[in-house]
Write a protein that holds these residues in place. Structure first.
Motif, short mmCIF file in Angstrom:
data_model
loop_
_atom_site.label_atom_id
_atom_site.label_comp_id
_atom_site.label_asym_id
_atom_site.label_seq_id
_atom_site.Cartn_x
_atom_site.Cartn_y
_atom_site.Cartn_z
N UNK A 82 0.84 -1.18 0.00
CA UNK A 82 0.00 0.00 0.00
C UNK A 82 0.88 1.23 0.00
N UNK A 83 0.89 1.96 -1.10
CA UNK A 83 1.72 3.16 -1.21
C UNK A 83 0.82 4.38 -1.01
N UNK A 84 1.17 5.21 -0.03
CA UNK A 84 0.32 6.33 0.36
C UNK A 84 1.19 7.53 0.76
N UNK A 85 0.97 8.70 0.14
CA UNK A 85 1.78 9.87 0.48
C UNK A 85 1.42 10.54 1.80
N UNK A 86 0.18 10.39 2.26
CA UNK A 86 -0.25 11.04 3.50
C UNK A 86 0.24 10.24 4.70
N UNK A 87 1.10 10.86 5.50
CA UNK A 87 1.62 10.17 6.68
C UNK A 87 0.50 9.75 7.62
N UNK A 88 -0.47 10.63 7.82
CA UNK A 88 -1.54 10.32 8.78
C UNK A 88 -2.43 9.19 8.28
#
Length: 253
Positions: free
Chosen positions: A66-72
């Motif tokens: 799962x690649x996601x730019x939002x840290x939160x």
């Protein structure tokens, strides 16, 4: 661009939750375009809070990234959507932290319109896909927009949503420019369960759709006031179910 490290991250799970059955319908819809062998390696690009990521691991055996730019959003996924075959990675669609030709399938689930450089993103999808692999672009298309019932409560939302998305032909042209081969599609999938007006209001009230980030506050307040009143008056009214569009893209052999 929408800030998914802020308010949206705190309401996303409540406003966009999927049932186990709904997740299974999505994974079943895409498995028809992937090899029958297991395990398969899958990339969930723009995985958010991991609504679908563990389900992809269950269906295809993993590993799933799962690649996601939002840290939160990624932090929430790591705690609420953990799975032994899932790894959540910090990254973006334009710079996917995976090797070339390393995944059998890529899912872009309502994330494409958030990509800063869509051509670069599709070039990256081409790079990480194995030859013959498939990518699934689950998106809206400006020329195929559903007439969502709640647009009647928020008149600006139609124009806002249409402005977020490319047409089907524009999306296909971008894919081809990136070296991907689009299907004739889109493929239409019905996975969302039927909901009553009350249930629909209870989901929408969280404002977990990025559309609301672009609407005037006065319009939002008026719309929800009227929607709440209508939900009180006709709570059991059945609301329409909208089929979802998926564009299937392949990296040529």
């Amino acid at each position: 661009m929408v800030d998914y490290n802020g308010r949206l991250s705190s309401v996303y799970a409540a406003g966009r939750e999927m049932t186990v059955d709904e997740v299974q319908r999505w994974t079943a819809a895409i498995q028809a375009y992937l090899p029958e062998e297991r395990p398969l390696t899958i990339l969930d690009l723009g995985s958010g809070t991991g609504r679908l990521t563990p389900g992809l691991a269950e269906e295809f055996g993993g590993p799933v990234y799962g690649v996601e730019p939002s840290d939160r959003m990624r932090e929430i996924a790591e705690t609420s959507a953990a799975h032994q075959a899932v790894t959540y990675l910090r990254g973006s669609a334009e710079k996917i932290p995976l090797p070339e030709a390393s995944v059998d399938g890529v899912l872009m689930f309502l994330s494409f319109h958030h990509f800063r450089d869509q051509l670069k993103a599709l070039q990256e999808v081409h790079r990480v896909l194995k030859p013959g692999g498939a990518a699934f672009l689950r998106s809206q298309f400006a020329d195929l927009m559903p007439d969502l019932f709640w647009y009647d409560y928020f008149p600006s939302a139609r124009e806002v949503d249409a402005g977020m998305y490319r047409t089907l032909d524009e999306s296909k042209a971008l894919a081809e420019a990136a070296g991907l081969r689009p299907g004739e599609g889109p493929v239409w999938v019905s996975t969302e369960p039927p909901r009553t007006l009350r249930e629909s209001y209870d989901r929408l009230k969280h404002r977990a759709l990025s559309t609301f980030e672009h609407l005037p506050e006065a319009e939002i307040e008026r719309g929800f006031t009227q929607l709440a009143a209508d939900a009180d008056q006709e709570p059991d009214k059945d609301m329409p179910v909208y089929p979802a569009a998926i564009l299937v893209l392949r990296r040529p052999n």
